[in-house]
Design an enzyme around this catalytic site. Structure first.
Site, PDB file in Angstrom:
ATOM      1  N   CYS A   2       3.670  -3.399  -8.360  1.00 54.52           N
ATOM      2  CA  CYS A   2       3.811  -3.786  -9.766  1.00 54.52           C
ATOM      3  C   CYS A   2       5.035  -4.677  -9.961  1.00 54.52           C
ATOM      4  O   CYS A   2       5.941  -4.693  -9.130  1.00 54.52           O
ATOM      5  CB  CYS A   2       3.988  -2.544 -10.621  1.00 54.52           C
ATOM      6  SG  CYS A   2       2.837  -1.234 -10.245  1.00 54.52           S
ATOM      7  N   ARG A  27       2.264  -9.736  -7.749  1.00 53.66           N
ATOM      8  CA  ARG A  27       2.633  -8.401  -7.256  1.00 53.66           C
ATOM      9  C   ARG A  27       1.625  -7.341  -7.674  1.00 53.66           C
ATOM     10  O   ARG A  27       1.590  -6.250  -7.108  1.00 53.66           O
ATOM     11  CB  ARG A  27       4.010  -8.012  -7.791  1.00 53.66           C
ATOM     12  CG  ARG A  27       5.120  -8.904  -7.311  1.00 53.66           C
ATOM     13  CD  ARG A  27       6.425  -8.455  -7.916  1.00 53.66           C
ATOM     14  NE  ARG A  27       6.807  -7.146  -7.441  1.00 53.66           N
ATOM     15  CZ  ARG A  27       7.696  -6.914  -6.492  1.00 53.66           C
ATOM     16  NH1 ARG A  27       8.301  -7.917  -5.925  1.00 53.66           N
ATOM     17  NH2 ARG A  27       7.983  -5.694  -6.124  1.00 53.66           N
ATOM     18  N   TRP A  74      -0.275  -2.608 -10.632  1.00 56.27           N
ATOM     19  CA  TRP A  74      -1.211  -2.453  -9.516  1.00 56.27           C
ATOM     20  C   TRP A  74      -1.414  -0.948  -9.415  1.00 56.27           C
ATOM     21  O   TRP A  74      -0.506  -0.215  -9.034  1.00 56.27           O
ATOM     22  CB  TRP A  74      -0.594  -3.023  -8.248  1.00 56.27           C
ATOM     23  CG  TRP A  74      -1.501  -3.008  -7.050  1.00 56.27           C
ATOM     24  CD1 TRP A  74      -2.420  -3.958  -6.725  1.00 56.27           C
ATOM     25  CD2 TRP A  74      -1.543  -2.035  -6.010  1.00 56.27           C
ATOM     26  NE1 TRP A  74      -3.043  -3.612  -5.545  1.00 56.27           N
ATOM     27  CE2 TRP A  74      -2.521  -2.436  -5.089  1.00 56.27           C
ATOM     28  CE3 TRP A  74      -0.859  -0.834  -5.765  1.00 56.27           C
ATOM     29  CZ2 TRP A  74      -2.835  -1.706  -3.945  1.00 56.27           C
ATOM     30  CZ3 TRP A  74      -1.173  -0.106  -4.629  1.00 56.27           C
ATOM     31  CH2 TRP A  74      -2.148  -0.543  -3.728  1.00 56.27           C
ATOM     32  N   ASN A 100       7.976   1.056 -11.520  1.00 54.44           N
ATOM     33  CA  ASN A 100       7.342   0.750 -10.231  1.00 54.44           C
ATOM     34  C   ASN A 100       7.659   1.906  -9.290  1.00 54.44           C
ATOM     35  O   ASN A 100       8.771   2.437  -9.341  1.00 54.44           O
ATOM     36  CB  ASN A 100       7.935  -0.504  -9.586  1.00 54.44           C
ATOM     37  CG  ASN A 100       7.492  -1.765 -10.275  1.00 54.44           C
ATOM     38  OD1 ASN A 100       6.672  -1.727 -11.182  1.00 54.44           O
ATOM     39  ND2 ASN A 100       8.049  -2.877  -9.839  1.00 54.44           N
ATOM     40  N   GLY A 101       6.736   2.210  -8.384  1.00 60.11           N
ATOM     41  CA  GLY A 101       6.999   3.284  -7.417  1.00 60.11           C
ATOM     42  C   GLY A 101       6.064   4.448  -7.673  1.00 60.11           C
ATOM     43  O   GLY A 101       5.084   4.335  -8.410  1.00 60.11           O
ATOM     44  N   GLU A 470      -5.319 -11.978  13.089  1.00 60.77           N
ATOM     45  CA  GLU A 470      -4.808 -12.580  11.859  1.00 60.77           C
ATOM     46  C   GLU A 470      -5.892 -13.424  11.173  1.00 60.77           C
ATOM     47  O   GLU A 470      -6.037 -13.389   9.947  1.00 60.77           O
ATOM     48  CB  GLU A 470      -3.559 -13.417  12.185  1.00 60.77           C
ATOM     49  CG  GLU A 470      -2.951 -14.184  11.023  1.00 60.77           C
ATOM     50  CD  GLU A 470      -2.490 -13.330   9.852  1.00 60.77           C
ATOM     51  OE1 GLU A 470      -2.492 -12.087   9.951  1.00 60.77           O
ATOM     52  OE2 GLU A 470      -2.156 -13.919   8.811  1.00 60.77           O
ATOM     53  N   LYS A 474      -7.238 -12.691   7.417  1.00 62.68           N
ATOM     54  CA  LYS A 474      -7.195 -13.710   6.350  1.00 62.68           C
ATOM     55  C   LYS A 474      -8.566 -13.843   5.704  1.00 62.68           C
ATOM     56  O   LYS A 474      -8.684 -13.896   4.495  1.00 62.68           O
ATOM     57  CB  LYS A 474      -6.794 -15.080   6.895  1.00 62.68           C
ATOM     58  CG  LYS A 474      -5.363 -15.471   7.111  1.00 62.68           C
ATOM     59  CD  LYS A 474      -4.365 -15.280   6.045  1.00 62.68           C
ATOM     60  CE  LYS A 474      -3.941 -13.867   5.832  1.00 62.68           C
ATOM     61  NZ  LYS A 474      -2.641 -13.465   6.232  1.00 62.68           N
ATOM     62  N   GLU A 477      -9.596 -10.595   3.614  1.00 61.18           N
ATOM     63  CA  GLU A 477      -8.843 -10.233   2.408  1.00 61.18           C
ATOM     64  C   GLU A 477      -9.062 -11.201   1.252  1.00 61.18           C
ATOM     65  O   GLU A 477      -8.955 -10.807   0.103  1.00 61.18           O
ATOM     66  CB  GLU A 477      -7.346 -10.028   2.688  1.00 61.18           C
ATOM     67  CG  GLU A 477      -6.571 -11.233   3.077  1.00 61.18           C
ATOM     68  CD  GLU A 477      -5.126 -10.910   3.423  1.00 61.18           C
ATOM     69  OE1 GLU A 477      -4.587  -9.906   2.954  1.00 61.18           O
ATOM     70  OE2 GLU A 477      -4.521 -11.691   4.175  1.00 61.18           O
ATOM     71  N   HIS A 493     -17.376  -4.463  25.479  1.00 64.40           N
ATOM     72  CA  HIS A 493     -17.265  -3.004  25.412  1.00 64.40           C
ATOM     73  C   HIS A 493     -17.669  -2.473  24.040  1.00 64.40           C
ATOM     74  O   HIS A 493     -17.150  -1.439  23.605  1.00 64.40           O
ATOM     75  CB  HIS A 493     -15.841  -2.584  25.778  1.00 64.40           C
ATOM     76  CG  HIS A 493     -15.454  -3.038  27.145  1.00 64.40           C
ATOM     77  ND1 HIS A 493     -15.867  -2.391  28.284  1.00 64.40           N
ATOM     78  CD2 HIS A 493     -14.746  -4.119  27.555  1.00 64.40           C
ATOM     79  CE1 HIS A 493     -15.402  -3.036  29.348  1.00 64.40           C
ATOM     80  NE2 HIS A 493     -14.726  -4.094  28.923  1.00 64.40           N
ATOM     81  N   LYS A 593       0.990  -7.984  -3.223  1.00 64.65           N
ATOM     82  CA  LYS A 593       1.808  -8.770  -2.300  1.00 64.65           C
ATOM     83  C   LYS A 593       2.776  -7.905  -1.513  1.00 64.65           C
ATOM     84  O   LYS A 593       2.975  -8.085  -0.329  1.00 64.65           O
ATOM     85  CB  LYS A 593       2.564  -9.829  -3.106  1.00 64.65           C
ATOM     86  CG  LYS A 593       3.442 -10.742  -2.261  1.00 64.65           C
ATOM     87  CD  LYS A 593       2.599 -11.641  -1.390  1.00 64.65           C
ATOM     88  CE  LYS A 593       3.419 -12.455  -0.425  1.00 64.65           C
ATOM     89  NZ  LYS A 593       2.584 -12.914   0.697  1.00 64.65           N
TER      90      LYS A 593
HETATM   91  C1  F6R Z   1      -1.774 -10.082   4.581  1.00 67.07           C
HETATM   92  C2  F6R Z   1      -0.494  -9.639   4.064  1.00 67.07           C
HETATM   93  C3  F6R Z   1      -0.081  -8.233   4.321  1.00 67.07           C
HETATM   94  C4  F6R Z   1       1.417  -8.132   4.610  1.00 67.07           C
HETATM   95  C5  F6R Z   1       1.832  -6.651   4.727  1.00 67.07           C
HETATM   96  C6  F6R Z   1       3.297  -6.519   5.097  1.00 67.07           C
HETATM   97  O1  F6R Z   1      -2.038 -11.416   4.284  1.00 67.07           O
HETATM   98  O2  F6R Z   1       0.229 -10.382   3.437  1.00 67.07           O
HETATM   99  O3  F6R Z   1      -0.836  -7.662   5.334  1.00 67.07           O
HETATM  100  O4  F6R Z   1       1.688  -8.812   5.797  1.00 67.07           O
HETATM  101  O5  F6R Z   1       1.609  -6.023   3.502  1.00 67.07           O
HETATM  102  O6  F6R Z   1       4.115  -7.098   4.145  1.00 67.07           O
HETATM  103  P1  F6R Z   1       5.604  -7.477   4.477  1.00 67.07           P
HETATM  104  O7  F6R Z   1       5.574  -8.553   5.503  1.00 67.07           O
HETATM  105  O8  F6R Z   1       6.174  -7.948   3.169  1.00 67.07           O
HETATM  106  O9  F6R Z   1       6.272  -6.237   4.990  1.00 67.07           O
END
Ligand code: F6R
Length: 598
Positions: A2, A27, A74, A100-101, A470, A474, A477, A493, A593
């Site tokens: 949030c 966020r 969020w 937040n939290g 990765e 991408k 998500e 496998h 985020k």
């Molecule tokens: C995927 C993504 C997340 C972050 C993960 C860790 O695109 O952005 O998987 O990599 O939430 O976040 P940080 O790097 O901020 O600890």
């Protein structure tokens, strides 16, 4: 997670809060609300959905006042709706809070407060804070907040208004909060982007600190009410960096920023063929490296395992931070404990770091002043600039850049020669990425073939196996297409059972020792009708042409550096597929985020 913004000063607060929420929307974006204090009256407006809904509501009525708080949510407890949106009131309507939290003991606190006659309206854990503060309030909001927070277990970034007092009380434990210092005005925000257009002077609130903000003053105390020392710091980011500047989405802008952001990560760290990092440990005393991270940052960590072991010859273990923290890990005094985090606030990564009390710690972090960056003994900042797109792109390539620097630095400090051709290639990477970016229109056209796809496999070997992971992350998500990454040889496998004419398989194939092996894997896919998309630096190879339905050519580079090149078309492809499907890629469903809760 949030986002929080608050303002106290002389200007009308509603436009400031809305502008701040817009910048924080990445966020969390399932609902939002504001509360404005004027003439001993609190006015709250909340809306489900994006900030635009709240803004529309505010356009239709006049909300006057110069003190206010706002929140974009969020959901963790309770579905996204107006009732569960913040701010939350106490029973009297005199106290308003945003949070937040997670309040871990909210069930027991709620039970107790209900038995004392408090009436709850939402399903959130946060509402308990409003009632708890009400319980302790007689005439002084600051002491009521202090007393309330003593009862609370869990994490909070909290801002509180009381209709009888012209101030904002804020407090933090585990969820980031910064105070922005302006001329006759003070801000609070969960991150700097919300207030950057008004001030660059900030104070990073520490855990278990509280701040009392008034129009022209602020005081920082600990949760016992004792005044604390603080330092005003200057944010280095410019406003341009948090705007889209002509790009349709932040994600696309950030993909295109990568040549520059990698240059920024490298700046001043390679000089005359030598690696310069100011780290507070002696690599000669390190016998093992443990890296923990989450999500995309964990993929960078895995690349770190391949590269540090290959370049620096030190054993490396990589763990998901969320697993590490709960599995009695063995940490020794001669370990180096590395955490990788774009935000520097990810709850699991921070918790893992806090277990590494007996050894040297190193943070590879983007956000300056973040909690992780302050708690590690040594650090390598990425200097990638703010990453706003929820799907990480430039942070990933800058993390990999920082890891390569670290591997080379350790090798150098251990007295081994550094391959200067590798160093030259490393410096040339931004230019090579530009070559791929210049072909983005072609990648866009090619991506339109995949908008109806249901399943993707991403396969790579060695240091490009994490790149396959990765690429898959991408795609899923932001386009909601199911995708999995595997080491190419592992396909036999199990995943091979899934391959038929509806399966798209992305292969990352570079020249080099294992080229033939990957080509064999391609043949196995082709034989079962799978459609191959090949990311390669050798498109002229007969077998590549024969087996691939689609080819994306990338510039050649040193194998160790190839993840920095190979990931770029994968990022672009995911973006264009998601955009063609009409998805708002900067706000993919259910994602946030910065994951500041477990
Ligand atoms: C995927 C993504 C997340 C972050 C993960 C860790 O695109 O952005 O998987 O990599 O939430 O976040 P940080 O790097 O901020 O600890």
């Amino acid at each position: 997670m949030c986002g929080i913004i608050g303002y106290i000063g002389k200007k009308q607060v509603a436009p400031i809060l809305i502008a701040g929420l817009r910048r924080l929307e990445y966020r969390g974006y399932d609902s939002a609300g504001i509360c404005v204090l004027e003439n001993n009256n609190l006015e709250t407006i909340k809306k489900r959905g994006h900030i635009a809904e709240l803004e529309q509501e505010l356009n239709s009525r006049e909300v006057l006042g110069t003190i206010g708080i706002a929140h974009t949510r969020w959901a963790t407890h309770g579905e996204p709706n107006e009732t569960n949106a913040h701010p939350h009131y106490d029973c009297t309507g005199n106290i308003s809070i945003i949070h937040n939290g997670i309040i871990e003991n909210f069930q027991s606190l709620k039970k107790l407060l209900e038995s004392e006659g408090h009436k709850f309206v939402s399903e959130t854990d946060s509402e308990v804070l409003a009632h708890l503060i009400e319980k302790f309030y007689s005439s002084d909001i600051e002491s009521a907040v202090i007393k309330a927070l003593k009862q609370v277990e869990g994490t909070f970034g909290l801002a509180v208004l009381c209709k009888n007092e012209e101030k904002i009380i804020v407090a933090r434990r585990g969820s980031p909060l910064i105070i922005g210092v302006g001329e006759d005005e003070v801000f609070v925000a969960s991150d700097a982007s919300a207030i950057l257009e008004y001030t660059k002077k900030v104070i990073y609130l520490k855990d278990n600190e509280l701040a009392i903000l008034s129009r022209d003053n602020y005081e920082i105390k600990n949760l016992d009410g004792v005044v604390s020392d603080f330092e005003i710091q200057e944010i280095k980011w410019s406003l341009d960096e948090i705007e889209k500047v002509g790009f349709k989405h932040f994600m696309l802008k950030e993909i295109f920023e990568q040549p520059r952001s990698i240059e920024n990560t490298l700046r001043g760290r390679i000089n005359g063929g030598k690696i310069k990092l100011s780290l507070n440990f002696n690599p000669k005393s390190i016998n093992r490296i443990i890296i923990t991270a989450c999500g995309t940052s964990w993929h960078s960590a895995l690349i770190g395992k391949y590269l540090i072991e290959k370049i620096a010859k030190i054993p490396v273990e990589v763990d998901y931070a969320s697993e590490f923290r709960y599995r009695d890990p063995i940490i020794r005094s001669d370990d180096l404990f590395v955490v990788i985090s774009q935000s520097g606030e990810t709850a699991d990564t921070l918790a893992a770091l806090r277990q590494a009390t007996v050894c040297e710690t190193l943070g590879i972090v983007n956000v300056v002043g973040s909690t992780i960056s302050r708690e590690v003994k040594s650090g390598i900042y990425l200097h990638a600039g703010p990453e706003i797109g929820v799907a990480s792109t430039k942070a990933f390539t800058c993390q990999v850049t920082a890891i390569i620097l670290l591997a080379l630095y350790i090798r150098q400090e251990l007295g081994m020669d550094i391959d200067q051709r590798l160093v030259e290639e490393f410096i040339a990477i931004p230019e090579k990425i530009k070559i791929i970016l210049d072909k983005s229109e072609k990648i866009k056209e090619l991506s339109y073939n995949f908008t109806d796809a249901k399943n993707f496999l991403y396969l790579g070997r060695g240091v490009n196996f994490p790149v396959a992971l990765e690429g898959a992350l991408k795609l899923k998500e932001i386009s909601y297409i199911h995708a999995e990454g595997y080491p190419a040889a592992e396909m036999k496998h199990g995943p091979i059972a899934l391959i038929d004419e509806n399966m798209f398989v992305v292969f990352i194939v570079n020249k080099g020792e294992i080229f033939e092996k990957v080509v064999s894997n391609m043949q196995e896919v082709k034989a079962r009708g799978g459609k191959i998309i090949c990311i390669t630096d050798c498109p002229e190879e007969e077998m590549i042409k024969k087996l691939s339905s689609f080819i994306i050519t990338v510039p050649e580079t040193h194998e160790e550096l190839s993840p920095l090149i190979n990931v770029i078309p994968l990022q672009l492809m995911s973006y264009f597929v998601a955009d063609a499907k009409g998805i708002n890629v900067d706000k993919p469903r259910n994602l946030a985020k910065s994951v500041t809760v477990e």
